[in-house]
Design an enzyme around this catalytic site. Structure first.
Site, PDB file in Angstrom:
ATOM      1  CE1 TYR A 295     -51.232 -32.524 -28.387  1.00  0.00           C
ATOM      2  CE2 TYR A 295     -50.112 -34.157 -29.743  1.00  0.00           C
ATOM      3  CZ  TYR A 295     -50.265 -32.851 -29.324  1.00  0.00           C
ATOM      4  OH  TYR A 295     -49.449 -31.858 -29.830  1.00  0.00           O
TER       5      TYR A 295
ATOM      6  CE  LYS B  55     -52.513 -30.280 -30.827  1.00  0.00           C
ATOM      7  NZ  LYS B  55     -52.800 -28.814 -30.686  1.00  0.00           N
TER       8      LYS B  55
HETATM    9  N1  LIG Z   1     -43.664 -28.805 -29.513  1.00  0.00           N
HETATM   10  C1  LIG Z   1     -44.005 -29.501 -30.591  1.00  0.00           C
HETATM   11  O1  LIG Z   1     -43.147 -30.070 -31.297  1.00  0.00           O
HETATM   12  C2  LIG Z   1     -45.446 -29.591 -31.010  1.00  0.00           C
HETATM   13  C3  LIG Z   1     -45.784 -30.496 -32.040  1.00  0.00           C
HETATM   14  C4  LIG Z   1     -47.091 -30.543 -32.479  1.00  0.00           C
HETATM   15  C5  LIG Z   1     -48.047 -29.724 -31.900  1.00  0.00           C
HETATM   16  N2  LIG Z   1     -47.710 -28.880 -30.883  1.00  0.00           N
HETATM   17  C6  LIG Z   1     -48.764 -28.058 -30.312  1.00  0.00           C
HETATM   18  O2  LIG Z   1     -48.345 -26.711 -30.195  1.00  0.00           O
HETATM   19  C7  LIG Z   1     -48.962 -26.121 -29.046  1.00  0.00           C
HETATM   20  C8  LIG Z   1     -47.902 -25.567 -28.110  1.00  0.00           C
HETATM   21  O3  LIG Z   1     -47.030 -26.603 -27.743  1.00  0.00           O
HETATM   22  P1  LIG Z   1     -45.686 -26.351 -26.906  1.00  0.00           P
HETATM   23  O4  LIG Z   1     -44.771 -27.444 -27.285  1.00  0.00           O
HETATM   24  O5  LIG Z   1     -45.278 -24.936 -27.031  1.00  0.00           O
HETATM   25  O6  LIG Z   1     -46.237 -26.644 -25.430  1.00  0.00           O
HETATM   26  P2  LIG Z   1     -45.812 -26.016 -24.013  1.00  0.00           P
HETATM   27  O7  LIG Z   1     -46.232 -27.026 -23.008  1.00  0.00           O
HETATM   28  O8  LIG Z   1     -44.396 -25.560 -24.030  1.00  0.00           O
HETATM   29  O9  LIG Z   1     -46.746 -24.737 -23.899  1.00  0.00           O
HETATM   30  C9  LIG Z   1     -48.139 -24.850 -23.795  1.00  0.00           C
HETATM   31  C10 LIG Z   1     -48.669 -23.649 -23.005  1.00  0.00           C
HETATM   32  O10 LIG Z   1     -50.096 -23.788 -22.910  1.00  0.00           O
HETATM   33  C11 LIG Z   1     -50.485 -23.447 -21.590  1.00  0.00           C
HETATM   34  N3  LIG Z   1     -51.777 -24.077 -21.297  1.00  0.00           N
HETATM   35  C12 LIG Z   1     -52.040 -25.361 -20.974  1.00  0.00           C
HETATM   36  N4  LIG Z   1     -53.354 -25.536 -20.786  1.00  0.00           N
HETATM   37  C13 LIG Z   1     -53.938 -24.329 -20.995  1.00  0.00           C
HETATM   38  C14 LIG Z   1     -55.279 -23.859 -20.955  1.00  0.00           C
HETATM   39  N5  LIG Z   1     -56.319 -24.668 -20.688  1.00  0.00           N
HETATM   40  N6  LIG Z   1     -55.529 -22.543 -21.215  1.00  0.00           N
HETATM   41  C15 LIG Z   1     -54.511 -21.701 -21.499  1.00  0.00           C
HETATM   42  N7  LIG Z   1     -53.214 -22.095 -21.559  1.00  0.00           N
HETATM   43  C16 LIG Z   1     -52.948 -23.384 -21.300  1.00  0.00           C
HETATM   44  C17 LIG Z   1     -49.356 -23.954 -20.709  1.00  0.00           C
HETATM   45  O11 LIG Z   1     -49.351 -23.313 -19.437  1.00  0.00           O
HETATM   46  C18 LIG Z   1     -48.134 -23.602 -21.568  1.00  0.00           C
HETATM   47  O12 LIG Z   1     -47.627 -22.311 -21.276  1.00  0.00           O
HETATM   48  C19 LIG Z   1     -49.834 -27.208 -28.427  1.00  0.00           C
HETATM   49  O13 LIG Z   1     -51.153 -27.107 -28.932  1.00  0.00           O
HETATM   50  C20 LIG Z   1     -49.167 -28.477 -28.922  1.00  0.00           C
HETATM   51  O14 LIG Z   1     -50.047 -29.560 -28.908  1.00  0.00           O
HETATM   52  C21 LIG Z   1     -46.426 -28.798 -30.421  1.00  0.00           C
END
Ligand SMILES: NC(=O)c1ccc[n+]([C@@H]2O[C@H](COP(=O)([O-])OP(=O)(O)OC[C@H]3O[C@@H](n4cnc5c(N)ncnc54)[C@H](O)[C@@H]3O)[C@@H](O)[C@H]2O)c1
Length: 313
Positions: free
Chosen positions: A159, A163
């Site tokens: 990851y 990123k």
């Molecule tokens: N939540 C945080 O604090 C945080 C921090 C840093 C980065 N991020 C990034 O933000 C983004 C969203 O995170 P989140 O916390 O909302 O995650 P989440 O798990 O709640 O949502 C992710 C969504 O992506 C979908 N998904 C997974 N693989 C997929 C694919 N191959 N094609 C299409 N859809 C797919 C899942 O079904 C899910 O609905 C991610 O890229 C994550 O790495 C989140």
């Protein structure tokens, strides 16, 4: 008074928009007037986001497919063009975690995470860039990094690498697409989603958040953890005409906090005419480089949270 952000007439794609941050981005873009292609691998979740948007009077269509390969990226752009006539904004948000320390990480865990985040961002951005250049009137690409990519994080080889690579994409594509008036920025979001709810330090908050209570101010500020809607404002700004001059940046957003990240810079330099032998490096390290060696890993201030209630067994 600040200018009103209006995305009427614009068309956006948000990957991974079935839940969490992606859903908040899709809903906020639609609320500002953009039509939205809602992508996710989870058909029910994608349909729910489309329903939320349309019930609020917006326009949205679902494309259920895993980002990673070129065919899916092409299908997303085709859906935007066939359904809504054009493409203006791409947000590459889809993501998965498969954590494990280096010596225990499987090839499958590495490949799934890098295929979804890194290759998914690359293939979608390439398809969007081709379309933007054909349309000839600019565009917006918002890619998604993470504190793990900025600093490194224990147990996140796959990851953190994906990123960090995504932020490097933004710097590179900002240069390559400047002439086409396409801006490319990386956001570094932090929010309460199914991803964060599993982090042990936040366990004491799970019940309260599920009951609809607001996150404590300390969490919203010191850890920059808010609800997904808090992070969506930055995506709407980056999609809008108001951000036309903003490109090549890595911008943090979460809870009450917004921040701008530096790009890597040399923090210490030393010269030796004719070059450096290993012995010379050893001799000079403590005076030239050691005072400036860098902290690595995410470091967050301690939170003053209640102890987690014991779970009934
Ligand atoms: N939540 C945080 O604090 C945080 C921090 C840093 C980065 N991020 C990034 O933000 C983004 C969203 O995170 P989140 O916390 O909302 O995650 P989440 O798990 O709640 O949502 C992710 C969504 O992506 C979908 N998904 C997974 N693989 C997929 C694919 N191959 N094609 C299409 N859809 C797919 C899942 O079904 C899910 O609905 C991610 O890229 C994550 O790495 C989140």
């Amino acid at each position: 008074m600040s200018a009103h952000i209006d995305l009427n007439g614009k068309v956006s794609i948000v990957t991974g928009a079935g839940r969490g941050l992606g859903q908040a981005y899709a809903v906020a873009l639609a609320a500002a007037g953009s039509a939205v292609v809602v992508n996710d691998i989870d058909a029910d979740a994608a349909a729910e986001t489309v329903r939320t948007v349309t019930e609020a009077g917006g326009r949205a269509v679902a494309v259920v497919a895993p980002v990673g390969e070129a065919e899916v990226a092409d299908a997303l752009v085709a859906s935007a063009v066939d359904t809504f006539g054009r493409l203006d904004v791409l947000v590459t948000n889809a993501g998965v975690l498969r954590d494990g320390v280096l010596w225990k990480m499987s090839d499958d865990a590495f490949d799934l995470v890098t295929r979804t985040h890194l290759r998914g961002t690359f293939t979608c951005a390439r398809a969007a860039a081709i379309r933007f250049r054909e349309q000839g009137d600019g565009g917006r690409i918002v890619v998604v990094g993470s504190p793990a990519g900025q600093h490194g994080n224990f147990g996140q080889t796959n990851y953190a690498a994906a990123k960090a690579g995504i932020v490097a994409f933004a710097r590179t594509w900002a240069m390559e697409l400047a002439r086409a008036q396409v801006t490319v920025n990386a956001i570094i979001p932090t929010a309460w989603t199914q991803m964060t709810a599993t982090i042990p330090i936040y366990a004491p908050l799970v019940d309260a958040v599920e009951a609809g209570e607001a996150l404590p101010r300390q969490v919203r500020q010191a850890h920059a953890i808010g609800m997904p809607e808090d992070s969506a404002s930055l995506v709407v700004f980056l999609a809008a005409d108001a951000s036309a001059e903003v490109t090549g940046q890595a911008i943090g957003i979460g809870g009450d906090k917004m921040s701008l990240y530096s790009h890597p810079v040399e923090v210490a330099t030393a010269f030796h005419e004719g070059g450096w032998s290993p012995e010379l490096i050893a001799e000079n390290w403590s005076t030239t480089m050691a005072p400036m060696t860098q902290q690595y890993g995410i470091s967050l201030p301690e939170l003053d949270l209640p102890d987690p209630a014991p779970k009934a067994s």
